[in-house]
Design an enzyme around this catalytic site. Structure first.
Site, PDB file in Angstrom:
ATOM      1  N   GLY A  35       0.982  -1.340  -0.114  1.00  0.00           N
ATOM      2  CA  GLY A  35       0.064   0.086  -0.015  1.00  0.00           C
ATOM      3  C   GLY A  35       1.116   1.179   0.078  1.00  0.00           C
ATOM      4  NE  ARG A 168       0.468   0.833  -8.693  1.00  0.00           N
ATOM      5  CZ  ARG A 168       1.413   1.595  -8.617  1.00  0.00           C
ATOM      6  NH1 ARG A 168       1.723   2.454  -9.352  1.00  0.00           N
ATOM      7  NH2 ARG A 168       2.306   1.498  -7.665  1.00  0.00           N
ATOM      8  CE  LYS A 225       8.705   8.962  -7.299  1.00  0.00           C
ATOM      9  NZ  LYS A 225       7.871   8.213  -6.300  1.00  0.00           N
ATOM     10  N   GLY A 227      14.209   5.701 -11.892  1.00  0.00           N
ATOM     11  CA  GLY A 227      14.698   4.219 -11.736  1.00  0.00           C
ATOM     12  C   GLY A 227      16.093   4.079 -12.053  1.00  0.00           C
ATOM     13  N   GLY A 254       8.021  -0.940  -4.106  1.00  0.00           N
ATOM     14  CA  GLY A 254       7.905  -0.113  -2.898  1.00  0.00           C
ATOM     15  C   GLY A 254       9.041   1.121  -2.946  1.00  0.00           C
ATOM     16  CG  ASP A 257       5.448   3.304  -2.525  1.00  0.00           C
ATOM     17  OD1 ASP A 257       5.110   4.031  -3.132  1.00  0.00           O
ATOM     18  OD2 ASP A 257       5.305   2.100  -2.164  1.00  0.00           O
TER      19      ASP A 257
HETATM   20  O1  KDG Z   1       4.432   1.064  -4.745  1.00  0.00           O
HETATM   21  C1  KDG Z   1       4.162  -0.264  -4.179  1.00  0.00           C
HETATM   22  C2  KDG Z   1       2.673  -0.377  -4.233  1.00  0.00           C
HETATM   23  O2  KDG Z   1       2.357  -0.148  -5.500  1.00  0.00           O
HETATM   24  C3  KDG Z   1       2.290  -1.471  -3.645  1.00  0.00           C
HETATM   25  O3  KDG Z   1       2.577  -1.707  -2.336  1.00  0.00           O
HETATM   26  C4  KDG Z   1       0.889  -1.932  -3.813  1.00  0.00           C
HETATM   27  O4  KDG Z   1      -0.069   0.165  -2.996  1.00  0.00           O
HETATM   28  C5  KDG Z   1       0.188  -0.514  -3.955  1.00  0.00           C
HETATM   29  C6  KDG Z   1      -0.736  -0.351  -5.047  1.00  0.00           C
HETATM   30  O5  KDG Z   1      -2.029  -0.274  -4.648  1.00  0.00           O
HETATM   31  O6  KDG Z   1      -0.559  -0.551  -6.202  1.00  0.00           O
END
Ligand code: KDG
Length: 319
Positions: A35, A168, A225, A227, A254, A257
């Site tokens: 998360g 996403r 970022k 990478g 992660g 994050d």
């Molecule tokens: O950045 C990593 C997160 O993407 C992972 O922990 C899961 O938060 C997440 C998601 O909803 O994609």
């Protein structure tokens, strides 16, 4: 005591495939936590700052495991609501070659019920930084409203807004995502996108051109970022590339994050945007050397000795 940094979003339980292969080929998983905003909170707390989290979780075992995690990490959870009969979201990570893919089971989760009524005004107003993400907005329209409300509270009280677009496409339709995210960038102080996300948002490939577009929306700084290519820092005053660290990549989950959490924590500590980004860059590099989103995030003791000169010069001490 009110935390200095407050994050808002959805925590998840993570099932990370042990072997490479597609999800249907994977028979064994390591359990972890994820998360994006919860990862952020843990990184900022490991970087040595006081952090609070605003969320909803189910009153199930997974929700309890997250509470236990945040307690171990020293995160303030007084504004995490445990929802009666609610479910905590989960996700699976599978890996084929260098590509990892996320599969979510989170629709109708407790966190997706976040709403404007859950936003604690004084808690945000008394913090130095509010951190939110595109995922916090993608999970439901009530959660999206809650994020905008929290941002409004922060802006009215002078709390800095840090924002990771974390695009996403599996969670929402890309044109809607783009519209909401671009509007949120206008309201933010620090914008922290990955190159992948920035390409999806702008349709551009060139980091400098992307920085121009995002900066023109009004934030104080954009930290793109890149990478394996490090970070591009762009603000009105400066534009510079921060070099990457050569590390052996195990799992990139992660890392963005961890960068965000370390960046905000060090900015709050009193360092410049550039110095905070340099430190965050190392924290993110260390995060990709282990598996899972949370376990490999480094502690301050692992990172600080590498920056003792900057810490000494800027703060007069190395902690
Ligand atoms: O950045 C990593 C997160 O993407 C992972 O922990 C899961 O938060 C997440 C998601 O909803 O994609």
């Amino acid at each position: 005591m009110n935390p200095e940094i407050v994050a808002l979003g959805e925590p998840l339980l993570e099932f990370n495939a042990v072997e490479s292969g597609t999800l249907k080929e994977s028979l064994q998983y390591e359990l972890g936590f994820g998360g994006d905003t919860s990862n952020f909170a843990i990184a900022a707390s490991r970087a040595g700052r006081k952090v609070g989290y605003i969320s909803r979780i189910g009153d199930d075992d997974f929700g309890q495991a997250l509470f236990d995690l945040w307690q171990r990490e020293g995160i303030d959870t007084r504004h995490v609501i445990s929802e009666l009969d609610g479910q905590t979201g989960i996700y699976f990570i599978s890996r084929v070659g260098d590509e990892h893919s996320f599969t979510y089971y989170r629709s109708g989760s407790a966190a997706s019920h976040l709403s404007v009524a859950d936003i604690p005004h004084a808690y945000i107003a008394n913090a130095k930084v509010l951190h939110v993400s595109g995922i916090s907005q993608a999970i439901s329209s009530s959660a999206c409203d809650a994020v905008f409300h929290a941002i409004r509270v922060a802006r009215q009280s002078g709390t800095i807004i840090s924002y990771d677009p974390n695009v996403r496409p599996k969670l929402w339709e890309i044109d809607r995502a783009r519209a909401v995210i671009m509007e949120t960038i206008r309201m933010s102080d620090f914008v922290l996108p990955s190159m992948e996300d920035a390409k999806l948002l702008t349709g551009l490939d060139d980091p400098q051109a992307i920085a121009d577009i995002l900066l023109a929306l009004g934030p104080r700084a954009v930290l793109l970022k890149l990478g394996p290519d490090g970070v591009l820092l762009a603000s009105d005053q400066t534009r510079c590339q921060i070099d990457p660290y050569a590390v052996k990549v195990v799992d990139t989950t992660g890392a963005g994050d961890a960068f965000d959490g370390y960046f905000v924590a060090n900015y709050v500590r009193g360092l410049s945007i550039r110095a905070s980004a340099m430190i965050a860059n190392m924290a993110a590099a260390l995060t990709v050397t282990g598996k899972g989103a949370v376990l490999p995030i480094p502690t301050w003791d692992q990172v600080a000795p590498h920056f003792s000169e900057i810490l000494e010069t800027s703060l007069g001490h190395t902690r």
